[in-house]
Design an enzyme around this catalytic site. Sequence first.
Site, PDB file in Angstrom:
ATOM      1  N   ASP A 160       0.862  -1.192   0.000  1.00 34.61           N
ATOM      2  CA  ASP A 160       0.000   0.000   0.000  1.00 34.61           C
ATOM      3  C   ASP A 160       0.892   1.233   0.000  1.00 34.61           C
ATOM      4  O   ASP A 160       1.329   1.728   1.036  1.00 34.61           O
ATOM      5  CB  ASP A 160      -0.916  -0.028   1.226  1.00 34.61           C
ATOM      6  N   ILE A 161       1.199   1.729  -1.212  1.00 37.32           N
ATOM      7  CA  ILE A 161       2.150   2.837  -1.348  1.00 37.32           C
ATOM      8  C   ILE A 161       1.490   4.088  -1.937  1.00 37.32           C
ATOM      9  O   ILE A 161       2.072   5.155  -1.887  1.00 37.32           O
ATOM     10  CB  ILE A 161       3.377   2.422  -2.190  1.00 37.32           C
ATOM     11  N   LYS A 162       0.315   3.946  -2.520  1.00 31.30           N
ATOM     12  CA  LYS A 162      -0.459   5.074  -3.049  1.00 31.30           C
ATOM     13  C   LYS A 162       0.398   6.086  -3.795  1.00 31.30           C
ATOM     14  O   LYS A 162       0.253   7.291  -3.601  1.00 31.30           O
ATOM     15  CB  LYS A 162      -1.263   5.747  -1.927  1.00 31.30           C
ATOM     16  N   ARG A 163       1.243   5.606  -4.692  1.00 26.63           N
ATOM     17  CA  ARG A 163       2.069   6.507  -5.480  1.00 26.63           C
ATOM     18  C   ARG A 163       1.260   7.082  -6.642  1.00 26.63           C
ATOM     19  O   ARG A 163       0.229   6.509  -7.038  1.00 26.63           O
ATOM     20  CB  ARG A 163       3.313   5.779  -6.019  1.00 26.63           C
TER      21      ARG A 163
ATOM     22  N   THR B 265      -0.759  -0.007  -4.663  1.00 24.87           N
ATOM     23  CA  THR B 265      -1.875   0.922  -4.799  1.00 24.87           C
ATOM     24  C   THR B 265      -1.366   2.213  -5.453  1.00 24.87           C
ATOM     25  O   THR B 265      -0.209   2.592  -5.283  1.00 24.87           O
ATOM     26  CB  THR B 265      -2.500   1.249  -3.434  1.00 24.87           C
TER      27      THR B 265
END
Lengths: 314, 314
Positions: A97-100, A135
């Site tokens: 879950d890194i939401k880059r 993500t």
Amino acid sequence: MRVLINAIQRTGNPSVIGLDPRPELLPSILLEGAQTPRDVADAYFAFNTAVIDALYDIIPAVKPQIAMYEALGIAGIETFIKTNEYAQSRGLYVLADIKRGDIGSTAASYASHLCGTPQIEGMPRFDVWHEDAVTVNPYLGSDGIAPFVTAAVATNKDIFVLAKTSNPSSSELQDLVIDGSIPHETVAEHVAGLLEEWGESTRDKETGYSHVGAVVGATHPVEGTKLRKLMPHTFFLVPGYGAQGGTGADLAGLFDSNGLGALVNSSRGIIGAWKKAAEIPEFATREDALAFVARSARKAALAMKDDISQAIAQ
Amino acid sequence: MRVLINAIQRTGNPSVIGLDPRPELLPSILLEGAQTPRDVADAYFAFNTAVIDALYDIIPAVKPQIAMYEALGIAGIETFIKTNEYAQSRGLYVLADIKRGDIGSTAASYASHLCGTPQIEGMPRFDVWHEDAVTVNPYLGSDGIAPFVTAAVATNKDIFVLAKTSNPSSSELQDLVIDGSIPHETVAEHVAGLLEEWGESTRDKETGYSHVGAVVGATHPVEGTKLRKLMPHTFFLVPGYGAQGGTGADLAGLFDSNGLGALVNSSRGIIGAWKKAAEIPEFATREDALAFVARSARKAALAMKDDISQAIAQ
């Protein structure tokens, strides 16, 4: 998405456990005497491996949230990567879950999370992150997504793009209704349409799901059911179950008619389950504490599996 | 924002140089024999320090883009942090382009980028990132922003939230018109309103600018001028000048009537200036190559300073 779906079917369990350690989620004995970020990062790794060992045979996937590791700088990120490697070694699908998200040329660098270090003459590409999926944030539009899709297809990995997130203020942007849309659609629903497009050429022949998934929170069941219909080829990652307030009953509309199509996340509800035990013993050793964390996590994960099964069956 | 504004006034230069190394932006001699991500990361550090040494007296700030470093895993992130530390040691304001964003409890962990490692009994908080400001993504709304604002105020640092980005497909979400808004506003304009609110209690008495800035691309001058009016207390970080197509003439409307209010970024246009030299010599040594990179970067940065000055003066 086939790799993930196979893991879900093997375990009969569409849930993913968030590995989001924070100081307050660890028994205090694990942090006793900690003097440096590395000491804390080492405690996180011991905590994570205890949880993974307790769960690897009953869950398909884990979701480490990189923010908790970035909070410790380099030592934290080393623990993040070691955790990913350890989880993969136990057969788990690692959804990072890194939401880059960034403009195209920069997103191409972020896509190294999936496809390895940049191409340099005379040097192999290294898998430096050990992730099976990441993500991604859609605010910058298609050109920020395309490099991730290319990398996912090339490596048989997946991405999950934020559509409707689980937090209270997700409504501020994601629920805005777009002028002139017929029928009226929200920003999240517009993203849903883009997501189906982005994934279209990457659909798996057998399951129908593409390499491009969506993040859809369990805390908005009516909107979630609508998004399920708008995205028939898009697998959902569903945060917000448990500690954030989403219940089993809220999940039913997020699955497809085969009981597939969604992966439900719980983090604190599982890794922090030990804190909710009727009686928390005094821990004489770190091993005692880790064993208690592990037992509590397994019990909570099995209860979650039952809860989701009932929701799907209805 | 006062720290940044002071640095801009001291140098008379509202520009920030992006430290976004990529293999193709380095003279090939610097990567000769590279076998591991660490070899590449070491080359990036040599490249960055050469650029910083060439520019530190004529620019107020640098903007390292973390994606390029994440592409190399741990070794890359070590170089990112070392670059930040080195730039700060030369007096530069370090605006880390990390575009983080998540739900509230997770954003609180990301805010460690500004305020240091989490509070743990008996352990000091460590500044593990060495950043003076970070970029943040608004897609999750207020609760994902609040922890960053709190951290920025506590440390006298800043955040820059994406409003209208410089890339072609920024229009897909950011330009959607919101139903029922009077006068009609786009998603980016709606974010502008939120940004003014988020910063309201943090305004600097002297300059009027809050700790909450906005990212507004140079590639959309008409929209940028409108956003400038909608956000009178919000400092702009302006990407897209140079390599992405934005020109000096496009910048005028992004500044306030005092010639302040915006920090213009160029990355490839400066650190890759050596590639556009009329004649690129054969480099006998790495030092020769770095010296040529440095000279070219300084020349390009001075030209950029002049170009912006002219735009503001008009």
